[in-house]
Design a protein around this motif. Structure first.
Motif, short mmCIF file in Angstrom:
data_model
loop_
_atom_site.label_atom_id
_atom_site.label_comp_id
_atom_site.label_asym_id
_atom_site.label_seq_id
_atom_site.Cartn_x
_atom_site.Cartn_y
_atom_site.Cartn_z
N ALA A 1 -9.13 -3.01 16.00
CA ALA A 1 -8.23 -1.70 15.88
C ALA A 1 -9.13 -0.65 16.21
N PRO A 2 -8.64 0.59 16.86
CA PRO A 2 -9.64 1.79 16.86
C PRO A 2 -9.71 2.46 15.65
N PRO A 3 -10.69 3.55 15.59
CA PRO A 3 -11.05 4.02 14.11
C PRO A 3 -9.65 4.75 13.31
N ASP A 4 -8.53 4.93 14.17
CA ASP A 4 -7.44 5.63 13.50
C ASP A 4 -6.73 4.57 12.40
N ASP A 5 -7.24 3.11 12.22
CA ASP A 5 -6.84 2.42 11.21
C ASP A 5 -7.36 2.47 10.10
N LEU A 6 -8.50 3.40 9.92
CA LEU A 6 -9.02 3.56 8.49
C LEU A 6 -8.58 5.19 8.04
N VAL A 7 -8.36 5.02 6.87
CA VAL A 7 -8.13 6.35 6.05
C VAL A 7 -9.03 6.49 4.97
N ALA A 8 -9.15 7.53 4.10
CA ALA A 8 -9.98 7.81 3.02
C ALA A 8 -9.17 8.11 1.85
N ALA A 9 -9.36 7.62 0.75
CA ALA A 9 -8.64 7.99 -0.63
C ALA A 9 -9.76 8.55 -1.56
N ILE A 10 -9.98 9.68 -2.04
CA ILE A 10 -10.74 10.19 -2.86
C ILE A 10 -9.76 10.19 -4.46
N THR A 11 -10.14 9.23 -5.02
CA THR A 11 -9.48 8.97 -6.25
C THR A 11 -10.32 9.36 -7.60
N SER A 12 -9.66 9.59 -8.95
CA SER A 12 -10.39 9.80 -10.07
C SER A 12 -11.01 8.32 -10.42
N GLY A 13 -11.99 8.23 -10.79
CA GLY A 13 -12.63 6.72 -11.53
C GLY A 13 -12.05 6.33 -12.27
N ALA A 14 -11.00 7.16 -13.11
CA ALA A 14 -10.30 6.67 -14.13
C ALA A 14 -9.02 6.00 -13.60
N ASN A 15 -8.81 6.08 -12.44
CA ASN A 15 -7.45 5.55 -12.02
C ASN A 15 -7.72 4.38 -10.59
N ARG A 16 -6.64 3.68 -10.59
CA ARG A 16 -6.80 2.50 -9.46
C ARG A 16 -5.89 2.68 -8.32
N LEU A 17 -6.49 2.78 -7.07
CA LEU A 17 -5.65 2.81 -5.96
C LEU A 17 -4.40 2.02 -5.62
N ASP A 18 -3.21 2.51 -5.41
CA ASP A 18 -2.27 1.47 -5.17
C ASP A 18 -2.28 1.34 -3.58
N LEU A 19 -2.73 0.27 -3.38
CA LEU A 19 -2.53 0.04 -1.66
C LEU A 19 -1.52 -0.02 -0.88
N ASP A 20 -0.17 -0.31 -1.60
CA ASP A 20 1.07 -0.48 -1.02
C ASP A 20 1.41 1.19 -1.05
N ALA A 21 1.06 1.96 -1.99
CA ALA A 21 1.50 3.33 -1.88
C ALA A 21 0.86 3.94 -0.81
N VAL A 22 -0.49 3.65 -0.40
CA VAL A 22 -1.38 4.13 0.47
C VAL A 22 -0.54 3.73 2.11
N ALA A 23 -0.24 2.60 2.08
CA ALA A 23 0.49 2.14 3.29
C ALA A 23 1.74 2.79 3.57
N ASP A 24 2.63 2.98 2.45
CA ASP A 24 3.83 3.72 2.61
C ASP A 24 3.52 5.17 3.01
N HIS A 25 2.56 5.87 2.24
CA HIS A 25 2.23 7.13 2.48
C HIS A 25 1.81 7.40 4.17
N PHE A 26 0.95 6.31 4.66
CA PHE A 26 0.82 6.45 6.15
C PHE A 26 1.48 5.87 7.11
N GLY A 27 2.86 5.35 6.61
CA GLY A 27 3.57 4.82 7.55
C GLY A 27 3.05 3.19 8.00
N ALA A 28 2.21 2.59 7.29
CA ALA A 28 1.83 1.40 7.58
C ALA A 28 2.45 0.12 7.01
N ASP A 29 2.23 -0.92 7.77
CA ASP A 29 3.00 -2.24 7.15
C ASP A 29 2.33 -2.50 5.92
N ALA A 30 0.88 -2.53 5.91
CA ALA A 30 0.02 -2.73 4.85
C ALA A 30 -1.12 -2.15 4.99
#
Length: 172
Positions: A69-98
């Protein structure tokens, strides 16, 4: 100073006119907990940069015969080290399936930095970026500076601005 940490500092000056304070440690700072231990700060003050790969229904068509896939399939998330990134929320935010953690080789190829030292800014390719609002609770945060043993000091609002990041909670 390690050449990659020095390169990060040079890129920050050239791209953002920012004179960053890069700190290097004998011990690894590649995890939020290790960085917080080395710095003597709360884990929440560590600005972890996570590169995520998005999948969309049309990925196969976009890949064509190249197999990637082209580079536009990558996104960056800058998170607090105390938190865990929710990958489903990332997909939803960017309009992706997963969404899934990015492949280390692909991250190195597209972003220009290796996992464990990926800084939140100074990437080889511009990536859409989200910023964890928890980081704004701190006066100062610390992001990776290009190696598993280097971090830089920055105010969270400045970091969000440099990263051209959208402040949105995408954590568990």
């Amino acid at each position: 100073m390690h050449p990659r940490a020095a390169e990060f500092g040079e890129r920050a000056r050239e791209r953002y006119d920012a004179d960053v304070d890069v700190l290097e440690f004998d011990a690894s700072t590649e995890t939020a907990a290790a960085a917080a231990d080395a710095l003597g700060c709360e884990t929440g003050a560590i600005a972890s940069t996570i590169i995520v790969s998005l999948s969309r229904g049309d990925d196969e068509a976009r890949r064509g015969s190249g197999g990637r896939a082209p580079p536009d399939d990558l996104v960056a998330a800058i998170t607090s080290g105390a938190n865990r990134l929710d990958l489903d929320a990332v997909a939803d935010h960017f309009g992706a399936d997963a969404a899934e953690m990015g492949d280390p080789d692909r991250i190195r190829e597209v972003v220009g930095w290796s996992i464990g030292g990926v800084p939140p800014v100074c990437h080889d390719a511009a990536l859409p970026t989200v910023f964890d609002p928890t980081l704004t609770e701190y006066d100062t945060v610390y992001g990776a500076a290009g190696t598993p043993n280097a971090v830089f000091v920055v105010e969270p609002e400045t970091l969000a601005g440099l990263a051209d990041a959208t402040v949105v909670d995408l954590t568990d």
